[in-house]
Design a protein around this motif. Sequence first.
Motif, PDB file in Angstrom:
ATOM      1  N   PHE A  30       1.224   6.835  -6.672  1.00 48.90           N
ATOM      2  CA  PHE A  30       0.040   7.622  -6.990  1.00 48.90           C
ATOM      3  C   PHE A  30       0.307   9.102  -6.796  1.00 48.90           C
ATOM      4  CE2 PHE A  30      -4.032   9.535  -5.823  1.00 48.90           C
ATOM      5  CZ  PHE A  30      -4.749   9.241  -6.963  1.00 48.90           C
ATOM      6  N   LYS A  31       0.990   9.463  -5.714  1.00 44.98           N
ATOM      7  CA  LYS A  31       1.304  10.873  -5.454  1.00 44.98           C
ATOM      8  C   LYS A  31       2.161  11.437  -6.568  1.00 44.98           C
ATOM      9  CE  LYS A  31       2.355  10.045  -0.989  1.00 44.98           C
ATOM     10  NZ  LYS A  31       2.995  10.309   0.298  1.00 44.98           N
TER      11      LYS A  31
ATOM     12  N   ASP B 143       2.216  10.406  -9.708  1.00 48.11           N
ATOM     13  CA  ASP B 143       1.338  10.537 -10.873  1.00 48.11           C
ATOM     14  C   ASP B 143       0.471  11.787 -10.769  1.00 48.11           C
ATOM     15  OD1 ASP B 143       2.309   8.231 -12.029  1.00 48.11           O
ATOM     16  OD2 ASP B 143       0.607   6.982 -11.445  1.00 48.11           O
ATOM     17  N   MET B 144      -0.063  12.057  -9.586  1.00 50.33           N
ATOM     18  CA  MET B 144      -0.941  13.215  -9.398  1.00 50.33           C
ATOM     19  C   MET B 144      -0.184  14.530  -9.503  1.00 50.33           C
ATOM     20  SD  MET B 144      -4.052  12.216  -9.123  1.00 50.33           S
ATOM     21  CE  MET B 144      -4.909  13.614  -8.439  1.00 50.33           C
ATOM     22  N   ALA B 145       1.089  14.526  -9.133  1.00 50.44           N
ATOM     23  CA  ALA B 145       1.889  15.749  -9.174  1.00 50.44           C
ATOM     24  C   ALA B 145       2.314  16.097 -10.598  1.00 50.44           C
ATOM     25  CB  ALA B 145       3.122  15.596  -8.285  1.00 50.44           C
ATOM     26  N   ALA B 146       2.323  15.119 -11.476  1.00 46.01           N
ATOM     27  CA  ALA B 146       2.788  15.351 -12.861  1.00 46.01           C
ATOM     28  C   ALA B 146       1.759  16.072 -13.684  1.00 46.01           C
ATOM     29  CB  ALA B 146       3.128  14.015 -13.516  1.00 46.01           C
TER      30      ALA B 146
ATOM     31  N   LEU C  51       0.814  -1.211   0.000  1.00 43.78           N
ATOM     32  CA  LEU C  51       0.000   0.000   0.000  1.00 43.78           C
ATOM     33  C   LEU C  51       0.852   1.268   0.000  1.00 43.78           C
ATOM     34  CD1 LEU C  51      -2.736   1.352   0.020  1.00 43.78           C
ATOM     35  CD2 LEU C  51      -2.746   1.148   2.508  1.00 43.78           C
ATOM     36  N   GLY C  52       1.864   1.335   0.838  1.00 44.01           N
ATOM     37  CA  GLY C  52       2.722   2.521   0.882  1.00 44.01           C
ATOM     38  C   GLY C  52       3.374   2.801  -0.459  1.00 44.01           C
TER      39      GLY C  52
END
Length: 55
Positions: A49-50, A52-55, A42-43
């Motif tokens: 995911f973080k 990917d979201m920042a890109a 999970l970590g």
Amino acid sequence: MKLSGPGLEVCPSPAEKWVRAVNHHGGFGTWAFMVCKEPNRLGEMLDAFKVDMAA
């Protein structure tokens, strides 16, 4: 984030519909969800995911 692989293909779930609706509203930030079938990863998944979201 869409994951693929054996057993992970799914049609739009209620969670996907909820996220789309909340994001369309625009008043609660950007939402997303993911399915984690390996809790010990999970970590690692959240870190990816973080990024990917920042890109």
